[in-house]
Write a protein that holds these residues in place. Structure first.
Motif, PDB file in Angstrom:
ATOM      1  N   ARG A 108     -36.444  46.465 -36.471  1.00  0.00           N
ATOM      2  CA  ARG A 108     -35.991  46.115 -35.037  1.00  0.00           C
ATOM      3  C   ARG A 108     -35.664  44.555 -34.352  1.00  0.00           C
ATOM      4  N   TYR A 109     -35.170  44.101 -33.823  1.00  0.00           N
ATOM      5  CA  TYR A 109     -34.770  42.690 -33.462  1.00  0.00           C
ATOM      6  C   TYR A 109     -34.749  42.802 -32.301  1.00  0.00           C
ATOM      7  N   ARG A 110     -35.180  40.815 -31.304  1.00  0.00           N
ATOM      8  CA  ARG A 110     -35.035  40.701 -30.785  1.00  0.00           C
ATOM      9  C   ARG A 110     -33.887  40.345 -30.077  1.00  0.00           C
ATOM     10  N   TYR A 111     -32.916  39.822 -31.052  1.00  0.00           N
ATOM     11  CA  TYR A 111     -31.336  38.680 -30.955  1.00  0.00           C
ATOM     12  C   TYR A 111     -30.365  39.896 -31.739  1.00  0.00           C
ATOM     13  N   TRP A 112     -29.381  39.489 -30.901  1.00  0.00           N
ATOM     14  CA  TRP A 112     -28.526  40.746 -31.304  1.00  0.00           C
ATOM     15  C   TRP A 112     -26.846  39.752 -30.671  1.00  0.00           C
ATOM     16  N   ARG A 113     -26.575  39.946 -31.826  1.00  0.00           N
ATOM     17  CA  ARG A 113     -24.617  39.065 -31.575  1.00  0.00           C
ATOM     18  C   ARG A 113     -23.320  40.289 -31.827  1.00  0.00           C
ATOM     19  N   ILE A 114     -22.576  40.562 -30.822  1.00  0.00           N
ATOM     20  CA  ILE A 114     -21.304  41.016 -31.610  1.00  0.00           C
ATOM     21  C   ILE A 114     -20.085  39.528 -31.584  1.00  0.00           C
ATOM     22  N   LYS A 115     -19.996  39.297 -32.988  1.00  0.00           N
ATOM     23  CA  LYS A 115     -19.217  38.789 -33.238  1.00  0.00           C
ATOM     24  C   LYS A 115     -18.077  38.721 -33.529  1.00  0.00           C
ATOM     25  N   SER A 116     -16.776  38.487 -33.004  1.00  0.00           N
ATOM     26  CA  SER A 116     -15.899  38.504 -33.277  1.00  0.00           C
ATOM     27  C   SER A 116     -15.085  37.671 -34.257  1.00  0.00           C
ATOM     28  N   THR A 117     -14.506  38.526 -35.089  1.00  0.00           N
ATOM     29  CA  THR A 117     -14.198  37.833 -36.278  1.00  0.00           C
ATOM     30  C   THR A 117     -12.649  37.115 -36.435  1.00  0.00           C
TER      31      THR A 117
ATOM     32  N   SER B 125     -37.864  40.934 -26.381  1.00  0.00           N
ATOM     33  CA  SER B 125     -38.785  41.775 -27.644  1.00  0.00           C
ATOM     34  C   SER B 125     -38.119  42.436 -28.238  1.00  0.00           C
ATOM     35  N   ALA B 126     -38.439  42.422 -29.825  1.00  0.00           N
ATOM     36  CA  ALA B 126     -36.991  43.685 -30.636  1.00  0.00           C
ATOM     37  C   ALA B 126     -36.801  45.363 -30.157  1.00  0.00           C
ATOM     38  N   LYS B 127     -35.777  45.153 -30.739  1.00  0.00           N
ATOM     39  CA  LYS B 127     -35.350  46.796 -29.862  1.00  0.00           C
ATOM     40  C   LYS B 127     -35.232  47.464 -31.511  1.00  0.00           C
ATOM     41  N   ALA B 128     -34.990  48.416 -31.394  1.00  0.00           N
ATOM     42  CA  ALA B 128     -34.846  50.220 -32.880  1.00  0.00           C
ATOM     43  C   ALA B 128     -33.172  50.083 -32.384  1.00  0.00           C
ATOM     44  N   ILE B 129     -31.869  49.509 -32.225  1.00  0.00           N
ATOM     45  CA  ILE B 129     -30.555  49.979 -32.268  1.00  0.00           C
ATOM     46  C   ILE B 129     -30.408  50.548 -32.666  1.00  0.00           C
ATOM     47  N   ALA B 130     -29.234  52.134 -32.218  1.00  0.00           N
ATOM     48  CA  ALA B 130     -29.195  52.885 -33.314  1.00  0.00           C
ATOM     49  C   ALA B 130     -27.198  52.960 -33.465  1.00  0.00           C
ATOM     50  N   SER B 131     -27.061  52.308 -32.028  1.00  0.00           N
ATOM     51  CA  SER B 131     -25.391  52.480 -32.289  1.00  0.00           C
ATOM     52  C   SER B 131     -24.439  51.089 -31.699  1.00  0.00           C
ATOM     53  N   LEU B 132     -23.441  51.238 -31.887  1.00  0.00           N
ATOM     54  CA  LEU B 132     -23.075  49.824 -30.902  1.00  0.00           C
ATOM     55  C   LEU B 132     -21.832  50.760 -30.235  1.00  0.00           C
TER      56      LEU B 132
ATOM     57  N   GLN C 160     -18.164  41.896 -36.127  1.00  0.00           N
ATOM     58  CA  GLN C 160     -19.475  42.164 -36.980  1.00  0.00           C
ATOM     59  C   GLN C 160     -20.671  42.044 -35.679  1.00  0.00           C
ATOM     60  N   LEU C 161     -21.239  43.098 -36.194  1.00  0.00           N
ATOM     61  CA  LEU C 161     -23.214  43.189 -35.058  1.00  0.00           C
ATOM     62  C   LEU C 161     -24.152  42.541 -35.697  1.00  0.00           C
ATOM     63  N   LEU C 162     -24.209  41.407 -35.632  1.00  0.00           N
ATOM     64  CA  LEU C 162     -25.783  40.839 -36.244  1.00  0.00           C
ATOM     65  C   LEU C 162     -26.907  40.835 -35.887  1.00  0.00           C
ATOM     66  N   ALA C 163     -27.990  41.049 -36.570  1.00  0.00           N
ATOM     67  CA  ALA C 163     -28.975  40.847 -35.741  1.00  0.00           C
ATOM     68  C   ALA C 163     -29.940  39.605 -36.349  1.00  0.00           C
ATOM     69  N   SER C 164     -31.027  39.083 -35.472  1.00  0.00           N
ATOM     70  CA  SER C 164     -32.062  37.707 -36.154  1.00  0.00           C
ATOM     71  C   SER C 164     -33.497  38.082 -35.706  1.00  0.00           C
ATOM     72  N   ILE C 165     -34.583  37.721 -36.336  1.00  0.00           N
ATOM     73  CA  ILE C 165     -35.361  37.793 -35.498  1.00  0.00           C
ATOM     74  C   ILE C 165     -36.064  36.621 -34.881  1.00  0.00           C
ATOM     75  N   THR C 166     -35.396  35.164 -35.640  1.00  0.00           N
ATOM     76  CA  THR C 166     -35.208  33.990 -34.955  1.00  0.00           C
ATOM     77  C   THR C 166     -33.904  33.300 -33.755  1.00  0.00           C
ATOM     78  N   GLY C 167     -32.915  34.251 -33.974  1.00  0.00           N
ATOM     79  CA  GLY C 167     -32.031  34.082 -32.795  1.00  0.00           C
ATOM     80  C   GLY C 167     -30.969  32.380 -33.174  1.00  0.00           C
ATOM     81  N   ALA C 168     -31.832  32.187 -34.324  1.00  0.00           N
ATOM     82  CA  ALA C 168     -30.598  30.861 -34.720  1.00  0.00           C
ATOM     83  C   ALA C 168     -29.414  30.868 -35.419  1.00  0.00           C
ATOM     84  N   PHE C 169     -29.022  32.695 -35.937  1.00  0.00           N
ATOM     85  CA  PHE C 169     -28.049  32.443 -36.341  1.00  0.00           C
ATOM     86  C   PHE C 169     -27.731  31.842 -37.646  1.00  0.00           C
ATOM     87  N   ALA C 170     -28.549  31.294 -37.892  1.00  0.00           N
ATOM     88  CA  ALA C 170     -27.854  29.811 -39.025  1.00  0.00           C
ATOM     89  C   ALA C 170     -28.188  30.871 -40.562  1.00  0.00           C
ATOM     90  N   GLY C 171     -27.706  32.147 -40.884  1.00  0.00           N
ATOM     91  CA  GLY C 171     -28.241  32.425 -42.633  1.00  0.00           C
ATOM     92  C   GLY C 171     -29.107  33.198 -42.370  1.00  0.00           C
TER      93      GLY C 171
END
Length: 161
Positions: free
Chosen positions: A10-19, A102-109, A127-138
Motif C-alpha cells: 500500500r502506498y499513499r503517493y502515486w506518480r504516472i511518469k511519461s518517459t 492515506s495508503a491505497k493498495a492499487i491493482a491496475s492502471l 512508468q507507474l511509480l509509488a512512494s511512501i514519502t512522496g519525495a520520489f527522490a530514489g
C-alpha cells in the motif's frame, strides 16, 4: 491445487511518469488507479484537490491543462476540457502525481487517450511509480512500465499488476 494470494503493498503517493512521447506535448485524457475490486480510487475530480486528493503535474501548457483533468471522468470534447497537457516541447520525463492522503493498495492502471487527433500526444513510454514519502527522490518503487506504445483516439489500455 494450492492458491497463493499475492499481497499488494500500500502506498499513499502515486506518480504516472511519461518517459517518452510527442516532441510537441504530453497528454493524458484519463487515468484510473483501481483496487483489486475494480473501484477507481481517484475521485471524480472537479479541481486540483477533490475529496482530499490533490493531483499535481510536472508542467502544464498555459490555460486549463491541469493535471487533475486525468481524474475528471470526461474523455470526449477535445482539448483542454478533458486532458492534462504538459508544457509545449515537453522536457521528459513529464508526470502527474496523486496523493491519496492515506495508503491505497492499487491493482491496475487504466490510461485513456484523448479523442480526435489528440491521441498522438499520449506517452509512448511510461512508468507507474509509488512512494511512501512522496519525495520520489530514489525511494520510490516502479509498479509497472510500458514502452513502444501507440494510441488511437479514445483508446483505453489497462495494466494489471
Amino acid at each position: 491445487m494450492m492458491f497463493v494470494q499475492r499481497r499488494r503493498r500500500r502506498y499513499r503517493y502515486w506518480r504516472i511518469k511519461s518517459t517518452a512521447g510527442s516532441a510537441i506535448y504530453c497528454a493524458i485524457a484519463e487515468a484510473r488507479l483501481k483496487d483489486s475490486g475494480g473501484t477507481n480510487q481517484i475521485p471524480t475530480m472537479t479541481g486540483g484537490t477533490t475529496s482530499g486528493v490533490p493531483i499535481t503535474e510536472s508542467s502544464k501548457e498555459t490555460g486549463s491543462f491541469d493535471g487533475w483533468y486525468i481524474g475528471n471522468n470526461v474523455t470526449t470534447g477535445g482539448l483542454p476540457a478533458v486532458c492534462w497537457v504538459s508544457q509545449n516541447v515537453p522536457s521528459y520525463p513529464e508526470y502527474v502525481s496523486i496523493d491519496f492522503g492515506s495508503a491505497k493498495a492499487i491493482a491496475s492502471l487504466e490510461l485513456v487517450a484523448p479523442d480526435s487527433t489528440n491521441n498522438i500526444y499520449m506517452p509512448t513510454a511510461f512508468q507507474l511509480l509509488a512512494s511512501i514519502t512522496g519525495a520520489f527522490a530514489g525511494e520510490e518503487v516502479t509498479i509497472t512500465s510500458a514502452s513502444g506504445l501507440s494510441w488511437t483516439a479514445s483508446e483505453q489500455k489497462t495494466y494489471n499488476f
